[in-house]
Design a protein around this motif. Structure first.
Motif, PDB file in Angstrom:
ATOM      1  N   VAL A 184       0.842  -1.189   0.000  1.00 50.65           N
ATOM      2  CA  VAL A 184       0.000   0.000   0.000  1.00 50.65           C
ATOM      3  C   VAL A 184       0.881   1.244   0.000  1.00 50.65           C
ATOM      4  CG1 VAL A 184      -1.689   1.284   1.359  1.00 50.65           C
ATOM      5  CG2 VAL A 184      -1.837  -1.191   1.236  1.00 50.65           C
ATOM      6  N   VAL A 200       0.455   5.350   0.671  1.00 47.34           N
ATOM      7  CA  VAL A 200      -0.459   6.365   1.184  1.00 47.34           C
ATOM      8  C   VAL A 200      -0.110   7.705   0.549  1.00 47.34           C
ATOM      9  CG1 VAL A 200      -1.328   7.531   3.239  1.00 47.34           C
ATOM     10  CG2 VAL A 200      -0.653   5.135   3.365  1.00 47.34           C
ATOM     11  N   ILE A 210      -4.678   6.020   9.542  1.00 56.16           N
ATOM     12  CA  ILE A 210      -3.865   5.044   8.805  1.00 56.16           C
ATOM     13  C   ILE A 210      -2.634   4.675   9.625  1.00 56.16           C
ATOM     14  CG2 ILE A 210      -2.420   4.713   6.755  1.00 56.16           C
ATOM     15  CD1 ILE A 210      -4.547   6.393   5.226  1.00 56.16           C
ATOM     16  N   LEU A 235      -3.783   4.360  -1.274  1.00 50.38           N
ATOM     17  CA  LEU A 235      -4.731   4.935  -0.322  1.00 50.38           C
ATOM     18  C   LEU A 235      -4.602   6.441  -0.447  1.00 50.38           C
ATOM     19  CD1 LEU A 235      -4.294   2.959   3.027  1.00 50.38           C
ATOM     20  CD2 LEU A 235      -6.157   2.821   1.415  1.00 50.38           C
ATOM     21  N   THR A 292      -5.849  10.169   0.667  1.00 55.86           N
ATOM     22  CA  THR A 292      -6.568  10.913   1.696  1.00 55.86           C
ATOM     23  C   THR A 292      -6.596  12.387   1.323  1.00 55.86           C
ATOM     24  OG1 THR A 292      -4.590  11.335   3.029  1.00 55.86           O
ATOM     25  CG2 THR A 292      -5.783   9.304   3.469  1.00 55.86           C
ATOM     26  N   VAL A 308      -9.979   7.497   0.972  1.00 54.56           N
ATOM     27  CA  VAL A 308     -10.181   7.381   2.415  1.00 54.56           C
ATOM     28  C   VAL A 308     -10.698   8.701   2.981  1.00 54.56           C
ATOM     29  CG1 VAL A 308      -9.080   6.846   4.622  1.00 54.56           C
ATOM     30  CG2 VAL A 308      -8.297   5.701   2.540  1.00 54.56           C
ATOM     31  N   ILE A 330     -10.687   0.868   7.427  1.00 52.53           N
ATOM     32  CA  ILE A 330      -9.604   0.968   6.440  1.00 52.53           C
ATOM     33  C   ILE A 330      -9.044  -0.421   6.151  1.00 52.53           C
ATOM     34  CG2 ILE A 330      -7.302   1.903   6.005  1.00 52.53           C
ATOM     35  CD1 ILE A 330      -8.158   4.310   7.805  1.00 52.53           C
ATOM     36  N   ILE A 350      -9.228  -2.618   2.549  1.00 53.59           N
ATOM     37  CA  ILE A 350      -8.022  -3.112   1.877  1.00 53.59           C
ATOM     38  C   ILE A 350      -8.108  -4.618   1.686  1.00 53.59           C
ATOM     39  CG2 ILE A 350      -5.523  -3.412   2.065  1.00 53.59           C
ATOM     40  CD1 ILE A 350      -5.461  -0.729   3.583  1.00 53.59           C
TER      41      ILE A 350
END
Length: 166
Positions: A13, A15, A28, A56, A58, A85, A124, A128
């Protein structure tokens, strides 16, 4: 070879914070703490989108981030799974009146959405775990077809959405 072996069995992942209050980012980070410990599920966080299975995203997409987010999306290997997210990533949230493009889906295709301001770490992780197995299956299929010389396999966000629904 060793990296490829472990990569097949784990979820990577990346972010990306495109602006906002960092509330979702804090949640997170809570996923990484011992209480939730996402690594027990085989989920690893990277800062490099070239190693990511799931992005992900945000925060609302600000004007400065719109083009950069497209570039990051293009650098991500197939299949490109994007998870928005929080309320800001979905609609711009409380920042929609400012200098923002809007939600992530106005810039790049989004495969899963997690509402909330901020969403709980358990939500979250659950999201995923729902989208990633399909991504891993598609990645393995692509690798097999590449290995055997079939280059006709191409994936896009609509094929990912169909795979997630099944």
């Amino acid at each position: 070879m060793v990296k490829e072996f472990f990569r097949k069995r784990s979820i990577h992942v990346c972010v990306i914070n495109t602006g906002g209050c960092n509330g979702c980012d804090i949640e997170i980070v809570a996923c990484l703490a011992p209480r939730y410990d996402i690594e027990q599920y085989g989920i690893y966080v990277h800062n490099n989108p070239r190693e990511a299975d799931v992005l992900l995203v945000t925060g609302p997409v600000t004007l400065q981030w719109a083009e950069r987010l497209k570039e990051i999306y293009e650098k991500t290997p197939e299949p490109k799974i994007v998870v928005a997210v929080g309320a800001c990533a979905l609609s711009g949230g409380i920042f929609k009146e400012g200098h923002v493009v809007g939600g992530v889906d106005k810039v790049i295709p989004v495969d899963a959405k997690i509402p909330g301001c901020p969403p709980r770490p358990s939500e979250i992780i659950e999201t995923i775990l729902k989208v990633a197995p399909k991504a891993i299956a598609m990645r393995e299929k692509r690798l097999k077809e590449r290995k055997y010389g079939n280059n006709s396999y191409r994936t896009n966000s609509s094929s990912i959405e169909r795979a997630i629904e099944n």
